[in-house]
Structures are given as C-alpha cells and as structure tokens.
Design an enzyme around this catalytic site. Structure first.
Site, PDB file in Angstrom:
ATOM      1  N   THR A 131       0.825  -1.204   0.000  1.00 34.76           N
ATOM      2  CA  THR A 131       0.000   0.000   0.000  1.00 34.76           C
ATOM      3  C   THR A 131       0.860   1.254   0.000  1.00 34.76           C
ATOM      4  O   THR A 131       0.478   2.292  -0.543  1.00 34.76           O
ATOM      5  CB  THR A 131      -0.931   0.006   1.218  1.00 34.76           C
ATOM      6  OG1 THR A 131      -1.650  -1.231   1.255  1.00 34.76           O
ATOM      7  CG2 THR A 131      -1.923   1.148   1.166  1.00 34.76           C
TER       8      THR A 131
ATOM      9  N   TYR B 135       5.512 -11.994   5.543  1.00 29.36           N
ATOM     10  CA  TYR B 135       4.372 -11.519   4.763  1.00 29.36           C
ATOM     11  C   TYR B 135       4.117 -12.508   3.630  1.00 29.36           C
ATOM     12  O   TYR B 135       4.880 -12.567   2.664  1.00 29.36           O
ATOM     13  CB  TYR B 135       4.676 -10.121   4.222  1.00 29.36           C
ATOM     14  CG  TYR B 135       3.575  -9.450   3.435  1.00 29.36           C
ATOM     15  CD1 TYR B 135       2.257  -9.907   3.454  1.00 29.36           C
ATOM     16  CD2 TYR B 135       3.858  -8.329   2.665  1.00 29.36           C
ATOM     17  CE1 TYR B 135       1.262  -9.277   2.732  1.00 29.36           C
ATOM     18  CE2 TYR B 135       2.873  -7.680   1.937  1.00 29.36           C
ATOM     19  CZ  TYR B 135       1.577  -8.159   1.968  1.00 29.36           C
ATOM     20  OH  TYR B 135       0.593  -7.521   1.244  1.00 29.36           O
TER      21      TYR B 135
ATOM     22  N   LYS C 124       1.787 -12.221   8.466  1.00 27.94           N
ATOM     23  CA  LYS C 124       0.637 -11.607   7.798  1.00 27.94           C
ATOM     24  C   LYS C 124       0.298 -12.515   6.632  1.00 27.94           C
ATOM     25  O   LYS C 124       1.017 -12.555   5.636  1.00 27.94           O
ATOM     26  CB  LYS C 124       0.963 -10.195   7.312  1.00 27.94           C
ATOM     27  CG  LYS C 124      -0.185  -9.543   6.544  1.00 27.94           C
ATOM     28  CD  LYS C 124       0.213  -8.205   5.932  1.00 27.94           C
ATOM     29  CE  LYS C 124      -0.962  -7.602   5.168  1.00 27.94           C
ATOM     30  NZ  LYS C 124      -0.606  -6.361   4.455  1.00 27.94           N
TER      31      LYS C 124
END
Length: 304
Positions: free
Chosen positions: A51, A139, A167
C-alpha cells in the site's frame, strides 16, 4: 525472541504514502496522515508495504521515510517497516535503517519475481534474522510474489530466532486456516477478516488481528477489535460490515482490484474525506473522474 516478545494485535493497517503532483514525497501530508491514524486509534501501522508503494522508492527515500515516521510517531503506537528486498542483504540493510529509526519491527515478503523454493525461502529469512535484531513479520503475499507459503514452511520459519508474526494474505482459505492451526501458538497471526469467521478465529483459534489496507474509514476499523475485546460482538460486526463493503466493492476474490490500483483507490478515498491521500507514483496512475465517482459512492455507503 517469540510472540510474547511483542504486543502486536488488533488493526494494524498498511498505510499509504502521499506524493505530490510532481511525484515527490509530500512530507507535510504524511505527517498529517500519521497523526490522524494515531488519533483514530490504530493499534499500530505498517509503512512501506504494498500500500505504501515501496517498489517505487529509492534506497535514500526508504531511509528517509523510516526516520521521518520514527520521529513523528515517537513510540505512540507500534510501527512495522516494510523491508522486502530481492536479496537477504538488501532486506537486512532496510531492516537496519528501521532499527536506527527506533521502529518496532519489520515486515518481509518473499523476494518478488524469482519464485524461490521452500529451502531458498527458509535460508533467506534465516540470513535476515542473523543480520538484524528487530522482530520479523513474515508476509505471505502470493499475488505480489507468486509464492504461497505453505503451513509446513511457515512452521519452519517460526523456528527462526526473530520471526514472531505472520501476515497471511493468501486467497486459499485452506492454507489460511491450516497455517493458523500450525503456528498460532508460535507467532502472532494476522489476516482475520472482520466478520463472523474472523471473530471465531480471534476468540477460539489464536488469531491476533488484521494488517488491513489503508484505514480509510478511520476508527471504524480498530473499533471492530475494541468491541470484540469488550464482548460486544454485534457492535463489532456492524463495524466489520463497513470494512467488508469496501473490500467487496473495490477488490475481487483473488485480491486484484476492480478498477485502477489499490493504492490509487485508497488515496482517493482519503482525499474525498479531506484527508491527506495525495497522488500515486508511476508506474501507477491516479484514478479517472469516473473511477473517483465509484469510490465516492462506495465511501458514502460505508460511512452513512
């Protein structure tokens, strides 16, 4: 170091990085955004993730962003720095800069493009752990890396000294559930959706929270967890419905976007509320006026 070495839980959004019209980092806008996120009750933030457009930053900018965020947040909430790199050496260099900025941990995905195998991934994370002393969040981002970390591999990664969280942004629900069952007792586990399933995973199966994208609804996102922790599940679900509405209107089931880019959508949602979203940086492009209207319509529905 283990999962009990950190207190990460709840809603920890991967936040945007505002650029101005000349595609320079807009530091004044970034400061306003960071302070707004703290005031809205985020349980932490992830910077320089997908992001945050880490892929368009120079090394110098990465270091500047880390230092700026460390100074601005000033330990008010945990800051996890995206430090994904093509090599362990590169990721370790980013992680050292995160440590120098007094940040709280690092988020590291498998190296993009090259599609490493399980043994290569294990050694990649092991080498990073040997080079840094910050907590590491693995991640799993198959859409961006073309690697979907298996529960068995994550079980191995959880044995690495500084790996304390994951995550898991897989679209494979079997992977998601099985990995939680395999490693929930070993690492903090993020990715629980804001719905009834997520509540069950959080209450009964050792999930810890969600590292969602953007936090464009402000305190509505962390309030899902606040209400859940207070035993008010119906109120939590009301918050969750708003979060889920954004996801369903902006994203496909495979996490691809329905129009534009994820970053442009989230920045537009912030801009429409008078918040410092700013512009995206090439190769991404800002939304068209018609696309902005789509975001406005969804946002109005979520906030009514």
């Amino acid at each position: 170091m283990n999962k009990m070495s950190i207190s990460w839980k709840g809603y920890i959004p991967a936040i945007t990085l505002p650029f101005d019209e000349q595609q320079r980092i807009d530091w004044n806008a970034y400061k306003k955004l960071l302070n707004w996120l703290v005031d809205e009750g985020m349980h932490g933030i992830v910077i320089n993730g997908t992001t945050g457009e880490w892929f368009s930053l120079t090394d110098e900018e990465v270091r500047e962003v880390f230092a700026f965020v460390g100074k601005t947040i000033d330990n008010r909430i945990p800051v996890i720095a995206g430090c994904t790199g093509y090599t362990a050496k590169q990721a370790s260099r980013f992680a050292q800069w995160a440590k120098e900025a007094d940040l709280d941990g690092v988020l590291i995905a498998p190296p993009p493009y090259m599609v490493p195998n399980d043994e290569e991934l294990f050694q990649h994370y092991q080498q990073i752990s040997q080079s840094v002393s910050l907590p590491i969040c693995v991640y799993n981002w198959p859409r961006g890396t073309q690697v979907d970390i298996s529960p068995a591999l994550m079980k191995r990664l959880a044995t690495i000294e500084h790996v304390v969280a994951v995550k898991n942004s897989t679209t494979d629900m079997a992977n998601f559930i099985q990995m939680l069952l395999e490693v929930g007792q070993d690492v903090r586990y993020f990715g629980a959706p804001m719905n009834a399933l997520g509540i069950s995973l959080l209450k009964h199966h050792q999930a810890d929270g969600l590292m969602g994208a953007g936090a464009v609804l402000g305190r509505i996102h962390p309030q899902f967890f606040e209400y859940l922790w207070a035993g008010e599940e119906e109120k939590a679900l009301e918050c969750g419905k708003k979060d889920q509405l954004l996801f369903k209107q902006f994203f496909n089931p495979d996490f691809s976007v329905k129009f534009g880019s994820q970053q442009a959508i989230l920045k537009t949602a912030l801009n429409l509320q008078g918040l410092p979203g700013g512009h995206v940086r090439q190769p991404l492009i800002d939304l068209t006026p018609d696309e902005e209207e789509k975001v406005k319509s969804v946002l109005n529905e979520a906030l009514k």
